[in-house]
Design an enzyme around this catalytic site. Structure first.
Site, PDB file in Angstrom:
ATOM      1  N   HIS A 174       0.842  -1.214   0.000  1.00  0.00           N
ATOM      2  CA  HIS A 174       0.000   0.000   0.000  1.00  0.00           C
ATOM      3  C   HIS A 174       0.871   1.255   0.000  1.00  0.00           C
ATOM      4  O   HIS A 174       0.566   2.235  -0.665  1.00  0.00           O
ATOM      5  CB  HIS A 174      -0.909   0.027   1.241  1.00  0.00           C
ATOM      6  N   ASP A 227      -3.945  -7.761  -7.431  1.00  0.00           N
ATOM      7  CA  ASP A 227      -5.357  -8.065  -7.672  1.00  0.00           C
ATOM      8  C   ASP A 227      -5.638  -7.879  -9.163  1.00  0.00           C
ATOM      9  O   ASP A 227      -6.321  -6.945  -9.573  1.00  0.00           O
ATOM     10  CB  ASP A 227      -6.239  -7.150  -6.820  1.00  0.00           C
TER      11      ASP A 227
HETATM   12  O1  PAF Z   1      -8.323  -4.108  -3.111  1.00  0.00           O
HETATM   13  C1  PAF Z   1      -8.986  -3.747  -2.101  1.00  0.00           C
HETATM   14  O2  PAF Z   1      -8.458  -3.571  -1.020  1.00  0.00           O
HETATM   15  C2  PAF Z   1     -10.479  -3.540  -2.243  1.00  0.00           C
HETATM   16  O3  PAF Z   1     -11.040  -4.462  -3.122  1.00  0.00           O
HETATM   17  C3  PAF Z   1     -10.859  -2.103  -2.652  1.00  0.00           C
HETATM   18  C4  PAF Z   1     -10.348  -1.752  -4.029  1.00  0.00           C
HETATM   19  C5  PAF Z   1     -10.304  -1.122  -1.627  1.00  0.00           C
HETATM   20  C6  PAF Z   1     -12.383  -1.940  -2.664  1.00  0.00           C
HETATM   21  O4  PAF Z   1     -12.929  -2.187  -1.406  1.00  0.00           O
END
Ligand code: PAF
Length: 280
Positions: free
Chosen positions: A37, A150
């Site tokens: 992140h 993802d």
């Molecule tokens: O990837 C994630 O953490 C979630 O799917 C997101 C994009 C924040 C949506 O809730």
């Protein structure tokens, strides 16, 4: 760093930024932040004047109530990490703030959600589509940042932006890995010590498959070898292991040109479901 829990206060702050002609980057997250992140925050800081990170464990994208309940929630630690990373603002709303009424909207991504995560987690991408659309409308960012880990979510969000004409650029950032290759994930912290020591096999098997495919081995042989390897490690329950075309997300029998192929995996380690992929 500002922390907002209401849409109104977030919008007020953002209006001021836009009046000062500042560009805005959004990083949508569900919290339990890790270096993956933070790499998105860094990318956003490079590209934008203001970086907003949303932290919201979105109930509508969980098809498994236990997974929702057990999803790690670490808001204080997340805020410390974000502040240290130079994030400008955090948006951490409650479920009531995000969904004052139960949403009736259904977003169907067609073939893009009929495979892999979509097939294993019915309704998951409807929930992702709704929450990401809400966040895009609330923040109205110039750019939004998502991780390549993802991969299917990235495809779905690209489609969302194009079909609903969101006026923003999507920036897709590479998967960040631990030194032993395990893809960083908020779910990793739910692994026991022994599960954590086994987890790096996921990336090892993916990497071997990629090398075998690039060396000219047949897709069916490579899949069989990988599935056997997972089966030989008792702690794993494999959900899927696919060689796909990254545009259609559909399984392929033969790899295409460089950059169009991916191997995607989802596997349970005990109760924890992990996903990973390599694009090549
Ligand atoms: O990837 C994630 O953490 C979630 O799917 C997101 C994009 C924040 C949506 O809730």
């Amino acid at each position: 760093m500002e922390v907002f829990t209401s849409v109104q206060s977030l919008r007020q702050f953002l209006r001021q930024q836009v009046l000062q002609q500042k560009s805005i980057g959004l990083i949508p997250t569900m919290g339990a932040l890790h270096e993956g992140h933070i790499s998105l925050v860094e990318a956003s800081r490079t590209d934008n004047d203001v970086t907003v990170c949303s932290i919201f464990v979105n109930p509508t994208q969980f098809n498994n109530p236990e997974d929702l309940l057990k999803y790690p929630r670490t808001l204080d630690a997340d805020c410390t990490m974000l502040e240290n990373a130079g994030c400008s603002a955090v948006f951490a709303p409650s479920v009531e703030e995000m969904y004052p009424e139960q949403t009736v909207l259904k977003i169907n991504f067609g073939a893009l959600e009929s495979v892999m995560e979509g097939a294993s987690r019915p309704g998951h991408f409807n929930g992702v589509g709704v929450i990401v659309s809400k966040l895009f409308n609330m923040v109205q960012p110039d750019r939004a940042y998502f991780g390549q880990k993802d991969l299917q979510q990235v495809s779905v969000v690209k489609r969302l932006v194009s079909d609903l004409s969101f006026d923003l650029d999507l920036v897709i950032c590479p998967t960040v890995r631990e030194t032993d290759g395990l893809a960083m994930s908020s779910r990793n912290r739910r692994l026991s010590d022994s599960e954590r020591s086994i987890a790096p096999h996921i990336y090892r098997i993916l990497s071997n498959s990629k090398e075998d495919l690039l060396a000219g081995k047949r897709v069916d042989e490579v899949l069989a070898r990988a599935k056997n390897e997972f089966a030989s490690i008792n702690a794993f329950t494999l959900d899927y292991y696919e060689v796909i075309d990254i545009k259609t997300l559909l399984p392929i029998n033969q790899i295409g040109k460089a950059g169009t192929n991916a191997i995607c995996v989802a596997a349970f380690l005990g109760p924890v479901r992990l996903i990973d992929n390599v694009v090549f």
